[in-house]
Motif scaffolding. Structure first.
Motif, PDB file in Angstrom:
ATOM      1  N   PHE A   1    -102.984  84.668 -34.623  1.00 38.52           N
ATOM      2  CA  PHE A   1    -102.506  84.724 -33.409  1.00 38.52           C
ATOM      3  C   PHE A   1    -102.937  83.368 -32.763  1.00 38.52           C
ATOM      4  CE2 PHE A   1    -103.312  84.626 -28.828  1.00 38.52           C
ATOM      5  CZ  PHE A   1    -101.808  84.619 -28.530  1.00 38.52           C
ATOM      6  N   ASN A   2    -104.191  83.082 -32.776  1.00 34.31           N
ATOM      7  CA  ASN A   2    -105.078  81.670 -32.554  1.00 34.31           C
ATOM      8  C   ASN A   2    -104.222  80.464 -32.995  1.00 34.31           C
ATOM      9  OD1 ASN A   2    -107.145  79.831 -31.364  1.00 34.31           O
ATOM     10  ND2 ASN A   2    -107.860  82.159 -30.896  1.00 34.31           N
ATOM     11  N   PHE A   3    -104.167  80.630 -34.356  1.00 38.86           N
ATOM     12  CA  PHE A   3    -103.460  79.288 -34.884  1.00 38.86           C
ATOM     13  C   PHE A   3    -101.921  79.573 -34.556  1.00 38.86           C
ATOM     14  CE2 PHE A   3    -100.693  78.375 -38.806  1.00 38.86           C
ATOM     15  CZ  PHE A   3    -101.060  77.013 -38.924  1.00 38.86           C
ATOM     16  N   LEU A   4    -101.200  80.267 -34.627  1.00 36.80           N
ATOM     17  CA  LEU A   4     -99.985  80.278 -34.121  1.00 36.80           C
ATOM     18  C   LEU A   4     -99.834  79.845 -32.700  1.00 36.80           C
ATOM     19  CD1 LEU A   4     -98.526  83.654 -35.695  1.00 36.80           C
ATOM     20  CD2 LEU A   4     -98.312  81.396 -36.614  1.00 36.80           C
ATOM     21  N   TRP A   5    -100.856  80.266 -31.932  1.00 39.46           N
ATOM     22  CA  TRP A   5    -100.793  80.048 -30.387  1.00 39.46           C
ATOM     23  C   TRP A   5    -100.998  78.409 -30.120  1.00 39.46           C
ATOM     24  CZ3 TRP A   5     -99.370  82.209 -26.119  1.00 39.46           C
ATOM     25  CH2 TRP A   5     -99.887  81.412 -24.938  1.00 39.46           C
ATOM     26  N   ARG A   6    -101.924  77.950 -31.005  1.00 36.89           N
ATOM     27  CA  ARG A   6    -101.958  76.425 -31.014  1.00 36.89           C
ATOM     28  C   ARG A   6    -100.847  75.659 -31.490  1.00 36.89           C
ATOM     29  NH1 ARG A   6    -107.935  74.935 -31.135  1.00 36.89           N
ATOM     30  NH2 ARG A   6    -108.808  76.895 -30.878  1.00 36.89           N
ATOM     31  N   ALA A   7    -100.312  76.143 -32.541  1.00 35.80           N
ATOM     32  CA  ALA A   7     -98.935  75.610 -33.297  1.00 35.80           C
ATOM     33  C   ALA A   7     -97.885  75.491 -31.744  1.00 35.80           C
ATOM     34  CB  ALA A   7     -98.793  76.038 -34.266  1.00 35.80           C
ATOM     35  N   LYS A   8     -97.782  76.647 -31.388  1.00 31.87           N
ATOM     36  CA  LYS A   8     -96.829  76.776 -30.342  1.00 31.87           C
ATOM     37  C   LYS A   8     -97.190  75.849 -29.234  1.00 31.87           C
ATOM     38  CE  LYS A   8     -93.237  79.271 -29.123  1.00 31.87           C
ATOM     39  NZ  LYS A   8     -92.071  79.183 -30.141  1.00 31.87           N
ATOM     40  N   ARG A   9     -98.337  75.855 -28.674  1.00 32.84           N
ATOM     41  CA  ARG A   9     -98.792  75.022 -27.798  1.00 32.84           C
ATOM     42  C   ARG A   9     -98.419  73.414 -28.215  1.00 32.84           C
ATOM     43  NH1 ARG A   9    -104.129  72.835 -25.941  1.00 32.84           N
ATOM     44  NH2 ARG A   9    -103.538  71.778 -24.132  1.00 32.84           N
ATOM     45  N   MET A  10     -98.664  73.071 -29.295  1.00 37.25           N
ATOM     46  CA  MET A  10     -98.546  71.736 -29.651  1.00 37.25           C
ATOM     47  C   MET A  10     -96.694  71.395 -29.502  1.00 37.25           C
ATOM     48  SD  MET A  10    -100.707  69.923 -30.418  1.00 37.25           S
ATOM     49  CE  MET A  10    -101.793  70.791 -29.154  1.00 37.25           C
ATOM     50  N   GLU A  11     -96.177  72.314 -29.987  1.00 39.52           N
ATOM     51  CA  GLU A  11     -94.588  72.175 -29.862  1.00 39.52           C
ATOM     52  C   GLU A  11     -94.332  72.134 -28.382  1.00 39.52           C
ATOM     53  OE1 GLU A  11     -92.433  75.655 -30.827  1.00 39.52           O
ATOM     54  OE2 GLU A  11     -90.678  74.636 -31.121  1.00 39.52           O
ATOM     55  N   TYR A  12     -94.887  73.172 -27.593  1.00 40.15           N
ATOM     56  CA  TYR A  12     -94.681  72.953 -26.058  1.00 40.15           C
ATOM     57  C   TYR A  12     -95.056  71.534 -25.459  1.00 40.15           C
ATOM     58  CZ  TYR A  12     -95.045  74.659 -21.512  1.00 40.15           C
ATOM     59  OH  TYR A  12     -94.808  75.282 -20.041  1.00 40.15           O
ATOM     60  N   ILE A  13     -96.268  71.283 -26.013  1.00 37.82           N
ATOM     61  CA  ILE A  13     -96.648  69.856 -25.461  1.00 37.82           C
ATOM     62  C   ILE A  13     -95.803  68.772 -25.712  1.00 37.82           C
ATOM     63  CG2 ILE A  13     -98.459  68.069 -25.472  1.00 37.82           C
ATOM     64  CD1 ILE A  13    -100.417  70.387 -25.510  1.00 37.82           C
ATOM     65  N   LEU A  14     -95.408  68.765 -26.910  1.00 36.39           N
ATOM     66  CA  LEU A  14     -94.656  67.672 -27.299  1.00 36.39           C
ATOM     67  C   LEU A  14     -93.164  67.834 -26.877  1.00 36.39           C
ATOM     68  CD1 LEU A  14     -95.593  67.690 -31.147  1.00 36.39           C
ATOM     69  CD2 LEU A  14     -95.517  65.804 -29.578  1.00 36.39           C
ATOM     70  N   ALA A  15     -92.686  68.841 -26.581  1.00 35.38           N
ATOM     71  CA  ALA A  15     -91.519  69.109 -25.902  1.00 35.38           C
ATOM     72  C   ALA A  15     -91.358  68.581 -24.661  1.00 35.38           C
ATOM     73  CB  ALA A  15     -90.917  70.464 -25.759  1.00 35.38           C
ATOM     74  N   GLY A  16     -92.595  68.771 -23.860  1.00 38.65           N
ATOM     75  CA  GLY A  16     -93.000  68.264 -22.524  1.00 38.65           C
ATOM     76  C   GLY A  16     -92.827  66.727 -22.349  1.00 38.65           C
ATOM     77  N   ILE A  17     -93.469  65.962 -23.688  1.00 38.83           N
ATOM     78  CA  ILE A  17     -93.501  64.621 -23.956  1.00 38.83           C
ATOM     79  C   ILE A  17     -92.228  64.125 -23.890  1.00 38.83           C
ATOM     80  CG2 ILE A  17     -94.462  62.854 -25.343  1.00 38.83           C
ATOM     81  CD1 ILE A  17     -96.900  64.411 -25.731  1.00 38.83           C
ATOM     82  N   TRP A  18     -91.463  64.893 -24.769  1.00 33.69           N
ATOM     83  CA  TRP A  18     -90.154  64.446 -24.746  1.00 33.69           C
ATOM     84  C   TRP A  18     -89.382  64.192 -23.743  1.00 33.69           C
ATOM     85  CZ3 TRP A  18     -85.130  66.183 -24.732  1.00 33.69           C
ATOM     86  CH2 TRP A  18     -83.993  65.614 -25.109  1.00 33.69           C
ATOM     87  N   LYS A  19     -89.520  65.193 -22.897  1.00 29.63           N
ATOM     88  CA  LYS A  19     -88.950  65.049 -21.647  1.00 29.63           C
ATOM     89  C   LYS A  19     -89.161  64.170 -20.684  1.00 29.63           C
ATOM     90  CE  LYS A  19     -89.369  69.582 -20.249  1.00 29.63           C
ATOM     91  NZ  LYS A  19     -89.590  70.858 -19.425  1.00 29.63           N
ATOM     92  N   SER A  20     -90.526  63.788 -20.646  1.00 28.68           N
ATOM     93  CA  SER A  20     -90.934  62.771 -19.987  1.00 28.68           C
ATOM     94  C   SER A  20     -90.691  61.497 -20.261  1.00 28.68           C
ATOM     95  CB  SER A  20     -92.495  62.765 -19.607  1.00 28.68           C
ATOM     96  OG  SER A  20     -93.178  62.733 -21.015  1.00 28.68           O
ATOM     97  N   GLN A  21     -90.389  61.401 -21.566  1.00 28.52           N
ATOM     98  CA  GLN A  21     -89.886  60.151 -22.275  1.00 28.52           C
ATOM     99  C   GLN A  21     -88.478  59.822 -21.801  1.00 28.52           C
ATOM    100  OE1 GLN A  21     -90.607  60.522 -26.436  1.00 28.52           O
ATOM    101  NE2 GLN A  21     -92.382  59.153 -26.272  1.00 28.52           N
ATOM    102  N   MET A  22     -87.667  61.079 -21.970  1.00 29.31           N
ATOM    103  CA  MET A  22     -86.223  60.820 -21.471  1.00 29.31           C
ATOM    104  C   MET A  22     -86.197  60.350 -20.429  1.00 29.31           C
ATOM    105  SD  MET A  22     -84.658  61.282 -24.038  1.00 29.31           S
ATOM    106  CE  MET A  22     -85.715  60.434 -25.400  1.00 29.31           C
TER     107      MET A  22
END
Lengths: 72, 863
Positions: free
Chosen positions: B657-678
């Motif tokens: 779960f921990n691993f998946l949670w971190r991966a998910k969070r990365m995805e979450y953060i990257l999605a945020g970055i992409w949004k701000s970039q846009m």
């Protein structure tokens, strides 16, 4: 001599046993009568006939006694 | 003559009716006639029959006690050798006994006379015994005796002697009567007189021989017979007679030393005394026969010492019992031999030629010798063994070529296997282990608690598995009983398991099926059937009552992030909280957030019981952690399901779960970055000089997004879904709980390996101290350069990202196929490969890179 003594005691024992059986069976015979009967049997009397005789005599004796008592 | 005979009866009657004082001559006559007549035929002349009649009479009169007394008296009477016409006496007593008298009575004295007179008339004094002496009563008596005594045992011996020896009389009888019969004889006729003396003598002599004969036929060891034997075979000075040897042998057979055959302690066996004068021809045979004694001793010692030893266990006890049974047979043989030996002595007089000899004995003892030998071998082999090991030892002898030995072993094994068999039955059926002496191959540890019952309580005791039960069968038996126990104790399920009763009924009495499995498969079938039914029942209970599959699905959905909307929403809600340091986190806040997340997503349609088990858990805090590092979802399991979801497997779940949670969070953060970039793109358009930098930014971000997406894809589709499918298939095919547990374990192992969480992967991803320091320095440098110029920073970022780019086929050499796939997927168009083929040989560990990447991304987001 010892032999005859042993025999005697054995005979007594046998007689005692027979007397006991006799009382068990309620034959109404006393020891002496029984001894005679045993001896008769030993010498080969027909027990059936002997029984008959004894019964008849017993009956007679009681009848006589009754007659006596009524007379007296 | 008649008068003489009457004299006898005269006295008798005077005695029997001594109360009558009159002379009763008519009675004598009648009595004599009666006695003399043959009208009273005898229906039975057998003593036994009469005795039985009397007993029956007692029983009829409900005098059972008297019947017993009578038979005792009768037995005593039989012991008396003096009476010959016992039957007659008994008959007489029987006729005179109370009841019969009353029956026969009924007549009066007159009838007596009448009947008597009729007797007188109807039956002539001289009856139809014409061939014999005819003229007097005593002759009659003799004839009766002659005909009647023939049937009675002992007296028959005398029948030829005309039984008229003086019969014993009690002392109470006056001596005058003693002589009566003899007197009668004397009186019978002049011609008899001289012979009487001889006759009496003869009888007396006969009587003595008689006694000895009787004694011997009673098979008592009497001095007479011994002296007989000794006198019979005086033997030459030192040559022993065969009879002596035989007697010695019979004793030796029972382990008793003889005079000539002695127990030799040094050689452990019976040896013939060298000095004993045993013919050489017989020596060998005697020596062989003497072996029996030694073997008997061995067996007897073993059986005797063990049968009182309670710790020896049931199997051992039944083995002893089997030995005792065989020994009883042996004893029987011994007594027969002894009887034969006695007969030998008796038959000296009459030469029959069937007497016992050493050679004959050797032939007779052949069979018993083999049996004893087999048993001695068994005893030897079973020394110090018990339980299943003992059965194994005996079983190894079952394949004996000799059918008699085989049947003996088979018989013993059947007895020995009986306790094992019944233990198996009770264990399989009730789950009860009646094994006080630790002989059964299933061991139970009473200290183990219910939670660990399945895993630890019951174990196989390998040394106690009898050889006729295979390991596989033993495991099945273990599993069956364990399942029953699990059902009863953990699942609290008291319902009876279907279709097992029949099995039990059909199987209980077939002990032999257990060790003749190659011949009939009843036992195997029984085990299989019971095992199958029990396991099926257990799985049914787990699935229906304890909703095992539901729990498993919940794990998949929540701990393995299967429920996408829920996780996403939870992350949205938690974002602010988890950015705080762990000290600022409060469990109740997080729990309420979790509740909100459940309410707001599809998770709310899940079973309430499952949602109740879902919980938040904060991991141990290590310095520098923030909320995200310590947060974890948790799922509580209890009851029987815990057997599958053990604490150990729950830890794996949490790690995954921990691993998946971190991966998910990365995805979450990257999605945020992409949004701000846009959104920033438009604002920053006014500054064209920034476009190069921004472009770099975009490039880097999309590369990261690409990586994270591929990781996610890999985890979701190639790891989780595949394993999940496999698990479900196995669950459906599972025959017992162990299969389920194993499948579940395999599932967890697979996902942790493929998510690179197992020990092997960690070793590769690990960070050493020097590396850490180097890393520190590098980060410092990195920050310095970053401060100098955005462009330079970005280019450095870009290049450093390039540098840490992981896919390199050299890594994949030792990795699993899936990992290769993963690498392949990351570098699908071989862009990285083409850019710098040397990168492939990069030695930087993956994990470092990952951390690096996270670091950089954080910094990016900070900016």
């Amino acid at each position: 001599m010892a032999d005859s003594e042993g025999k005697l005691s054995a005979a007594r024992e046998a007689m005692d046993t027979i007397v006991e059986i006799s009382t068990l069976l309620n034959t109404g015979l006393d020891a002496d009568t029984l001894a005679i009967c045993v001896r008769l049997c030993e010498s080969g009397a027909n027990p059936e006939a002997l029984a008959k005789v004894i019964q008849d005599l017993q009956r007679e004796s009681t009848a006589l006694k009754e007659a006596d008592s009524t007379v007296s | 003559m008649v008068e003489h005979a009457r004299g006898l009866y005269d006295k008798k009657e005077a005695f029997s009716s001594y109360k009558l004082q009159h002379a009763l001559s008519p009675y004598y006559k009648v009595a004599l006639t009666t006695l003399g007549s043959s009208i009273y035929s005898l229906t039975e002349t057998d003593e036994f029959e009469i005795a039985e009649k009397i007993k029956r009479k007692f029983v009829r009169q409900k005098r059972d006690k008297d019947a017993a007394v009578f038979s005792e008296l009768h037995r005593i009477l039989q012991g008396q050798k003096l009476l010959r016409n016992r039957w007659a006496i008994l008959y007489l007593l029987h006729r005179l006994s109370g009841e019969s008298t009353s029956k026969q009575k009924g007549g009066t004295s007159s009838t007596f006379f009448h009947s008597l007179s009729s007797h007188l008339v109807s039956t002539p004094f001289v009856s139809q015994h014409s061939g014999q002496l005819t003229t007097d009563g005593s002759a009659k008596i003799h004839s009766v005796t002659g005909s009647s005594t023939a049937s009675s045992g002992i007296s028959s011996i005398r029948s030829s002697f005309h039984s008229n020896d003086p019969s014993p009389v009690p002392q109470s009888v006056p001596p005058s009567y003693l002589k009566t019969p003899a007197g009668a004889q004397l009186l019978r006729g002049g011609q008899v007189l001289p012979s009487t003396g001889e006759r009496v003598l003869h009888l007396l002599g006969r009587n003595q021989t008689d006694t000895t004969l009787m004694l011997r036929s009673d098979r008592t060891i009497s001095t007479t017979s011994t002296s007989y034997r000794m006198s019979r075979k005086p033997g030459s000075s030192d040559e022993l007679s065969e009879a002596v040897i035989l007697r010695e042998l019979v004793y030796v057979f029972r382990g008793i030393e003889g005079k000539y055959i002695k127990y030799d302690v040094t050689k452990e066996g019976y040896r013939i005394d060298a000095k004993a004068g045993i013919p050489r021809a017989l020596r060998k045979a005697v020596a062989k026969l003497a072996e029996c004694g030694w073997m008997y001793n061995q067996i007897w010692k073993y059986a005797d010492s063990r049968s009182t030893d309670r710790a020896f266990g049931l199997v051992g006890q039944s083995f002893c019992d089997a030995l005792h049974q065989e020994l009883t047979e042996y004893y029987r043989l011994m007594s027969v031999l002894e009887a034969q030996l006695k007969q030998n002595d008796d038959e000296v007089l009459s030469d029959h030629g069937s007497e016992l000899t050493v050679r004959r004995l050797a032939v007779w003892m052949c069979g018993p010798h083999i049996r004893l030998k087999t048993m001695a071998a068994l005893v030897d082999v079973c020394q110090g063994k018990k339980g299943g090991a003992l059965a194994t030892a005996i079983h190894s002898y079952l394949q004996h070529g000799d059918p008699t030995v085989r049947s003996l072993i088979r018989h013993m094994l059947a007895l020995v296997a009986q306790p094992i068999f019944s233990t198996i039955i009770t264990w399989q059926y009730h789950g009860e282990l009646e094994d006080t002496y630790h002989e059964f191959f299933v061991a139970s540890d009473p200290t183990v608690k219910n939670e660990r019952l399945w895993h630890e309580k019951y174990t196989l005791r390998k040394s106690m598995i009898p050889s006729f039960i295979s390991l596989e069968q033993a495991k099945k038996i273990l599993l069956t009983g364990k399942s029953v126990n699990f059902l009863r104790q953990v699942c609290h399920d008291r319902t009876s398991i279907r279709s097992r009763d029949i099995i039990r009924q059909t199987e209980t009495n077939q002990v032999e099926s257990i060790f003749s499995q190659d011949v009939n498969g009843i036992f195997q079938k029984m085990i299989d059937a019971v095992y199958k039914e029990t396991s099926r029942h257990l799985l049914d209970i787990l699935h229906t009552k304890y909703k095992f599959v539901d729990h498993l699905k919940a794990m998949r959905r929540y701990l393995l992030l299967g429920q996408g909307d829920f996780i996403r929403y939870l992350m949205d809600l938690l974002e602010d909280d988890l950015a705080k340091p762990p000290q600022m986190l409060f469990l109740h806040n997080l729990t309420s957030i979790l509740e909100t997340a459940i309410r707001g997503t599809n998770a709310q349609y899940d079973d309430i019981d499952i949602l109740r088990r879902l919980d938040v858990r904060l991991l141990e805090v290590s310095p520098g952690d923030i909320g995200w590092d310590v947060f974890s979802l948790d799922y509580h399991v209890d009851g029987p399901v815990q057997t599958v979801f053990t604490p150990e497997s729950m830890i794996i779940y949490l790690r995954v779960f921990n691993f998946l949670w971190r991966a998910k969070r990365m995805e979450y953060i990257l999605a945020g970055i992409w949004k701000s970039q846009m959104s920033n793109a438009r604002i920053l358009k006014s500054m064209p000089e920034l476009s190069v930098v921004l472009h770099h930014c975009h490039m880097l971000a999309s590369e990261m997004v690409h990586f994270v997406q591929q990781v996610q894809y890999y985890i979701n589709f190639e790891v989780l879904e595949c394993s999940w499918d496999e698990l479900l298939n196995k669950m459906n095919d599972a025959e017992d709980l162990d299969c389920v547990i194993a499948a579940h374990q395999v599932f967890l192992d697979t996902i942790s390996t493929r998510c690179l969480l197992d020990k092997q992967s960690q070793g590769k991803w690990g960070v050493t101290e020097t590396e850490e320091r180097k890393e520190e320095r590098r980060r410092k440098d990195f920050r310095h350069t970053m401060l100098s110029a955005t462009k330079a920073q970005l280019s450095v970022l870009a290049s450093s990202y390039q540098e840490i780019w992981p896919p390199s086929s050299s890594y994949a050499i030792n990795l699993e196929q899936r990992h290769k796939n993963f690498n392949f997927r990351l570098d699908f168009n071989e862009q990285y490969n083409a850019r710098d083929p040397k990168l492939r040989r990069s030695r930087v560990p993956h994990k470092t890179k990952r951390r690096d990447r996270e670091e950089k991304m954080k910094q990016r987001s900070d900016e």
